[in-house]
Design a protein around this motif. Structure first.
Motif, PDB file in Angstrom:
ATOM      1  N   ALA A   1      45.160 -77.237 -10.196  1.00 51.46           N
ATOM      2  CA  ALA A   1      45.928 -76.535  -9.161  1.00 51.46           C
ATOM      3  C   ALA A   1      45.120 -75.374  -8.590  1.00 51.46           C
ATOM      4  N   TRP A   2      44.321 -74.729  -9.418  1.00 54.88           N
ATOM      5  CA  TRP A   2      43.458 -73.624  -8.957  1.00 54.88           C
ATOM      6  C   TRP A   2      42.468 -74.109  -7.906  1.00 54.88           C
ATOM      7  N   VAL A   3      41.874 -75.272  -8.122  1.00 53.66           N
ATOM      8  CA  VAL A   3      40.952 -75.832  -7.124  1.00 53.66           C
ATOM      9  C   VAL A   3      41.697 -76.146  -5.829  1.00 53.66           C
ATOM     10  N   GLY A   4      42.924 -76.673  -5.948  1.00 50.08           N
ATOM     11  CA  GLY A   4      43.719 -76.956  -4.755  1.00 50.08           C
ATOM     12  C   GLY A   4      44.035 -75.704  -3.960  1.00 50.08           C
ATOM     13  N   VAL A   5      44.324 -74.604  -4.653  1.00 49.45           N
ATOM     14  CA  VAL A   5      44.612 -73.340  -3.969  1.00 49.45           C
ATOM     15  C   VAL A   5      43.371 -72.843  -3.235  1.00 49.45           C
ATOM     16  N   LEU A   6      42.189 -73.054  -3.798  1.00 45.64           N
ATOM     17  CA  LEU A   6      40.948 -72.651  -3.130  1.00 45.64           C
ATOM     18  C   LEU A   6      40.734 -73.429  -1.830  1.00 45.64           C
ATOM     19  N   ALA A   7      41.211 -74.666  -1.778  1.00 42.41           N
ATOM     20  CA  ALA A   7      41.045 -75.485  -0.570  1.00 42.41           C
ATOM     21  C   ALA A   7      42.066 -75.153   0.500  1.00 42.41           C
ATOM     22  N   LEU A   8      43.149 -74.473   0.130  1.00 43.55           N
ATOM     23  CA  LEU A   8      44.246 -74.227   1.062  1.00 43.55           C
ATOM     24  C   LEU A   8      43.837 -73.421   2.305  1.00 43.55           C
ATOM     25  N   PRO A   9      43.062 -72.338   2.198  1.00 45.40           N
ATOM     26  CA  PRO A   9      42.690 -71.588   3.410  1.00 45.40           C
ATOM     27  C   PRO A   9      41.902 -72.420   4.414  1.00 45.40           C
ATOM     28  N   PHE A  10      41.081 -73.342   3.942  1.00 49.53           N
ATOM     29  CA  PHE A  10      40.293 -74.176   4.860  1.00 49.53           C
ATOM     30  C   PHE A  10      41.203 -75.163   5.598  1.00 49.53           C
ATOM     31  N   ALA A  11      42.185 -75.715   4.892  1.00 50.09           N
ATOM     32  CA  ALA A  11      43.155 -76.586   5.557  1.00 50.09           C
ATOM     33  C   ALA A  11      43.969 -75.804   6.577  1.00 50.09           C
ATOM     34  N   LEU A  12      44.277 -74.556   6.268  1.00 47.62           N
ATOM     35  CA  LEU A  12      45.026 -73.715   7.203  1.00 47.62           C
ATOM     36  C   LEU A  12      44.217 -73.472   8.481  1.00 47.62           C
ATOM     37  N   ALA A  13      42.919 -73.215   8.345  1.00 48.03           N
ATOM     38  CA  ALA A  13      42.070 -72.998   9.520  1.00 48.03           C
ATOM     39  C   ALA A  13      41.998 -74.256  10.372  1.00 48.03           C
ATOM     40  N   TRP A  14      41.922 -75.426   9.722  1.00 55.23           N
ATOM     41  CA  TRP A  14      41.921 -76.684  10.485  1.00 55.23           C
ATOM     42  C   TRP A  14      43.236 -76.842  11.243  1.00 55.23           C
ATOM     43  N   GLY A  15      44.370 -76.578  10.570  1.00 54.28           N
ATOM     44  CA  GLY A  15      45.660 -76.720  11.228  1.00 54.28           C
ATOM     45  C   GLY A  15      45.806 -75.780  12.413  1.00 54.28           C
ATOM     46  N   TRP A  16      45.316 -74.552  12.279  1.00 56.33           N
ATOM     47  CA  TRP A  16      45.383 -73.597  13.382  1.00 56.33           C
ATOM     48  C   TRP A  16      44.570 -74.093  14.580  1.00 56.33           C
ATOM     49  N   THR A  17      43.364 -74.589  14.312  1.00 56.30           N
ATOM     50  CA  THR A  17      42.511 -75.094  15.394  1.00 56.30           C
ATOM     51  C   THR A  17      43.157 -76.283  16.093  1.00 56.30           C
ATOM     52  N   ARG A  18      43.776 -77.147  15.321  1.00 57.80           N
ATOM     53  CA  ARG A  18      44.441 -78.309  15.911  1.00 57.80           C
ATOM     54  C   ARG A  18      45.624 -77.882  16.772  1.00 57.80           C
ATOM     55  N   VAL A  19      46.350 -76.879  16.353  1.00 61.06           N
ATOM     56  CA  VAL A  19      47.478 -76.380  17.142  1.00 61.06           C
ATOM     57  C   VAL A  19      46.999 -75.831  18.474  1.00 61.06           C
ATOM     58  N   LEU A  20      45.841 -75.157  18.469  1.00 65.15           N
ATOM     59  CA  LEU A  20      45.285 -74.645  19.726  1.00 65.15           C
ATOM     60  C   LEU A  20      45.009 -75.783  20.706  1.00 65.15           C
ATOM     61  N   GLY A  21      44.536 -76.924  20.181  1.00 63.23           N
ATOM     62  CA  GLY A  21      44.282 -78.066  21.052  1.00 63.23           C
ATOM     63  C   GLY A  21      45.563 -78.727  21.532  1.00 63.23           C
ATOM     64  N   LEU A  22      46.560 -78.849  20.657  1.00 62.50           N
ATOM     65  CA  LEU A  22      47.808 -79.510  21.029  1.00 62.50           C
ATOM     66  C   LEU A  22      48.604 -78.701  22.056  1.00 62.50           C
ATOM     67  N   THR A  23      48.549 -77.388  21.960  1.00 65.44           N
ATOM     68  CA  THR A  23      49.306 -76.544  22.876  1.00 65.44           C
ATOM     69  C   THR A  23      48.595 -76.308  24.196  1.00 65.44           C
ATOM     70  N   GLY A  24      47.340 -76.762  24.315  1.00 61.18           N
ATOM     71  CA  GLY A  24      46.599 -76.548  25.549  1.00 61.18           C
ATOM     72  C   GLY A  24      45.927 -75.201  25.641  1.00 61.18           C
ATOM     73  N   ALA A  25      45.957 -74.408  24.555  1.00 64.40           N
ATOM     74  CA  ALA A  25      45.264 -73.130  24.565  1.00 64.40           C
ATOM     75  C   ALA A  25      43.754 -73.329  24.704  1.00 64.40           C
ATOM     76  N   VAL A  26      43.278 -74.482  24.244  1.00 67.75           N
ATOM     77  CA  VAL A  26      41.881 -74.868  24.409  1.00 67.75           C
ATOM     78  C   VAL A  26      41.862 -76.239  25.061  1.00 67.75           C
ATOM     79  N   GLN A  27      41.073 -76.398  26.134  1.00 71.02           N
ATOM     80  CA  GLN A  27      40.960 -77.687  26.812  1.00 71.02           C
ATOM     81  C   GLN A  27      40.020 -78.585  26.012  1.00 71.02           C
ATOM     82  N   ALA A  28      40.587 -79.379  25.114  1.00 73.00           N
ATOM     83  CA  ALA A  28      39.800 -80.231  24.222  1.00 73.00           C
ATOM     84  C   ALA A  28      40.262 -81.672  24.362  1.00 73.00           C
ATOM     85  N   PRO A  29      39.475 -82.532  25.023  1.00 69.85           N
ATOM     86  CA  PRO A  29      39.834 -83.949  25.105  1.00 69.85           C
ATOM     87  C   PRO A  29      39.873 -84.593  23.727  1.00 69.85           C
TER      88      PRO A  29
END
Length: 601
Positions: A371-399
């Protein structure tokens, strides 16, 4: 504690696999040739040599439609002109308007399709985009000029296969039109030839690009057929990557040229263009001789493919061809690479499993360390999710497909979006991670051998899961699975190799892949980071890919954490009493009891 003897013995299958790989090299699928000349391609008519230039020639179209941004008035007007030429050439014409994501946002894009039925239902597709992000972008329009000339040529030339000519929009950034056509393509497609820039004076090899944005790849025979046509008509080799470049392309499927999306959809697609994968610069000049050479190469490719289809009796002309890496004029098949990577992973996987269960026998709370290793991976997954949200909302023009970073300028809001990703990562690391550790009742710092064993097992299991879908990508992670396993082992505290060097060795092959793409696409560090950001924001990196990368990053963080406290971990590692006899418990003759050596132990 790791058993080095188990690790060494586990390499025996890899030695056998090396012999298997050495004898698995096979002959390359042959290129198809044709005795028919390609002189019917009229470059003077296609280029517009006369003054004033002929109607529907390259020069006339560039002057009439200088502004051809995706979905613009000029783009739609040019689509109507293309449809008129198709009808005049006797093709059955249809058009479709789709909503697609481009470098300039979501636009209505028109695709014009002209079909010339043949004796067979098998199809050869020639595709070219007509749009451009700059003006007048004459060189980028050369693919459309060649497409129109081919329509005129095949008005009077018989074919066994059904010929499909496609004019798309969105190809200047994101290949939205090509992707929409591939998703709705009717009938069996045996070859798709995407025409890029076929007239500019800006030369960049390879001229034949067969890479994909997914796991599907164009048949080797198709690629070699087009390369042979180029060699005969241009007088030079089309160029191509070496084995290392091919491996990286298969491990990290990514291309910014138009054939990548049809190939991702499963169509056998290659790109033909004098400026290669990057495409021409906005102000690149066009040359009639180059248009003549590459136009004739296109015509020769179609003729050769048609001859192959005519002899295949309505079957896939490339069926049964092996897939793999071309090296030393031979082909190393995919199955051999899969076997080799599996046997090279086996020692790390077996040793990591042995160390994990050994730590559990020593009383370590292994579920908590996992579980400790999983918690270490959590911030990186959060950064990916944030970047994807920027693309889905149109904040970044990403085809939805990769594109050159210069097509989406990095300034203003784009810079803010790019900087926000590491900010979210830092927030997740310093705020979310401690909360997760406290909520699960985990240790803040690695103690005992359990943390090292958990990191080693998670990393080895991750590489195994990646191997099941992509052995080429798994090979890039192999050094980390081996080197990091021993870099964090408590029993290895006496090794002289610096800890930083061990971590760097595990990242060497992923760094090599990033460096390869930087050179292939002509990008600097900022451009490479922006490309990666756009790939994630546009959804090209799937959820499973994101989870794998986040887990790998979590393992890296765990390795660094354990390596920093390795002396403390080694001191706190308890040596549990042996419960089985074996080499580790052998003390010489008479060790079962009663001897001085046994009493000392």
């Amino acid at each position: 504690m790791l058993d080095v003897r188990v690790y060494r013995v586990a390499f025996l299958p890899a030695l056998v696999a090396l012999f298997v790989v050495a004898f698995s090299l096979t002959a390359r699928p042959r290129a198809i040739s044709t005795p028919l000349a390609a002189d019917a391609f009229d470059s003077a008519r296609a280029f517009g040599t006369a003054d004033p230039p002929a109607r529907d020639s390259l020069r006339e179209l560039a002057a009439s439609y200088p502004d051809r941004r995706p979905g613009s008035v000029g783009d739609r007007a040019l689509a109507g002109r293309v449809a008129g030429v198709f009808r005049a050439s006797g093709l059955r014409v249809s058009s479709q308007t789709v909503r697609g994501r481009t470098a300039e946002g979501s636009r209505n894009l028109e695709t014009v399709v002209g079909v010339r039925p043949g004796l067979s239902s098998r199809r050869i597709v020639i595709l070219a985009h007509r749009d451009a992000l700059s003006s007048p972008a004459t060189a980028e329009l050369s693919g459309t000029a060649a497409l129109l000339e081919l329509a005129r040529v095949f008005k009077v030339r018989d074919l066994s296969a059904t010929l499909v000519l496609v004019s798309t929009s969105g190809g200047s950034g994101g290949a939205a039109g090509a992707r929409a056509f591939a998703d709705t393509a009717a009938g069996p497609v045996d070859a798709l030839l995407a025409l890029g820039d076929v007239a500019s004076t800006q030369v960049h090899k390879p001229w034949v690009v067969a890479w994909s944005n997914g796991e599907s790849m164009a048949p080797v025979g198709l690629r070699r057929t087009v390369e042979r046509a180029v060699r005969l008509e241009v007088g030079e080799q089309a160029g191509g990557p070496r084995a290392v470049g091919q491996w990286i392309r298969r491990a990290v499927p990514l291309t910014v040229s138009e054939q990548g999306e049809p190939a991702r959809a499963g169509l056998p697609a290659v790109l033909l263009g004098v400026s290669g994968e990057r495409g021409p610069a906005p102000g690149a000049a066009a040359d009639e001789q180059i248009l003549d050479e590459f136009g004739r190469a296109t015509l020769r490719s179609v003729t050769a493919l048609d001859a192959r289809i005519a002899g295949a009796l309505d079957a896939d002309p490339f069926a049964g061809e092996p897939e793999g890496i071309l090296t030393m004029r031979r082909l190393l098949p995919d199955w051999a690479i899969r076997v080799l990577v599996a046997t090279l992973l086996f020692p790390a996987l077996l040793t990591a499993g042995d160390g994990f269960f050994r730590a559990r026998r020593h009383g370590q709370p292994m579920r908590s360390w996992l579980a400790w290793v999983g918690v270490l991976a959590l911030p990186f997954a959060l950064a990916w999710g944030w970047t994807r949200v920027l693309g889905l909302t149109g904040a970044v023009q990403a085809p939805g497909a990769p594109l050159l970073p210069g097509d989406v300028p990095l300034h203003g809001a784009a810079i803010a979006a790019l900087v926000s990703a590491p900010v979210v990562l830092a927030a997740g690391w310093f705020a979310l991670r401690p909360v997760g550790v406290a909520a699960l009742g985990l240790a803040r710092r690695p103690t005992g051998e359990g943390a090292a064993a958990a990191v080693g097992l998670v990393l080895a299991a991750l590489v195994l899961l990646v191997w099941t879908s992509n052995p080429y990508a798994a090979a890039l992670l192999l050094p980390a699975a081996h080197v990091w396993l021993f870099a964090v082992a408590p029993s290895e505290r006496g090794r002289r190799m610096p800890r930083a060097l061990a971590v760097a060795a595990g990242l060497a092959l992923p760094a090599l892949a990033a460096l390869y793409y930087a050179f292939a696409l002509g990008l600097g560090p900022a451009g490479l980071a922006w490309l990666g950001f756009l790939v994630v924001a546009g959804g090209h990196a799937s959820l499973l890919t994101a989870l794998a990368l986040s887990t790998f990053a979590g393992c890296l963080a765990g390795v660094v954490a354990v390596a920093r406290t390795r002396r403390r971990v080694a001191e706190q590692t308890e040596s549990a009493a042996l419960v089985t006899r074996g080499p580790a418990g052998y003390a010489g003759p008479g060790s079962l009891g009663g001897t001085k050596s046994a009493l000392r132990r």
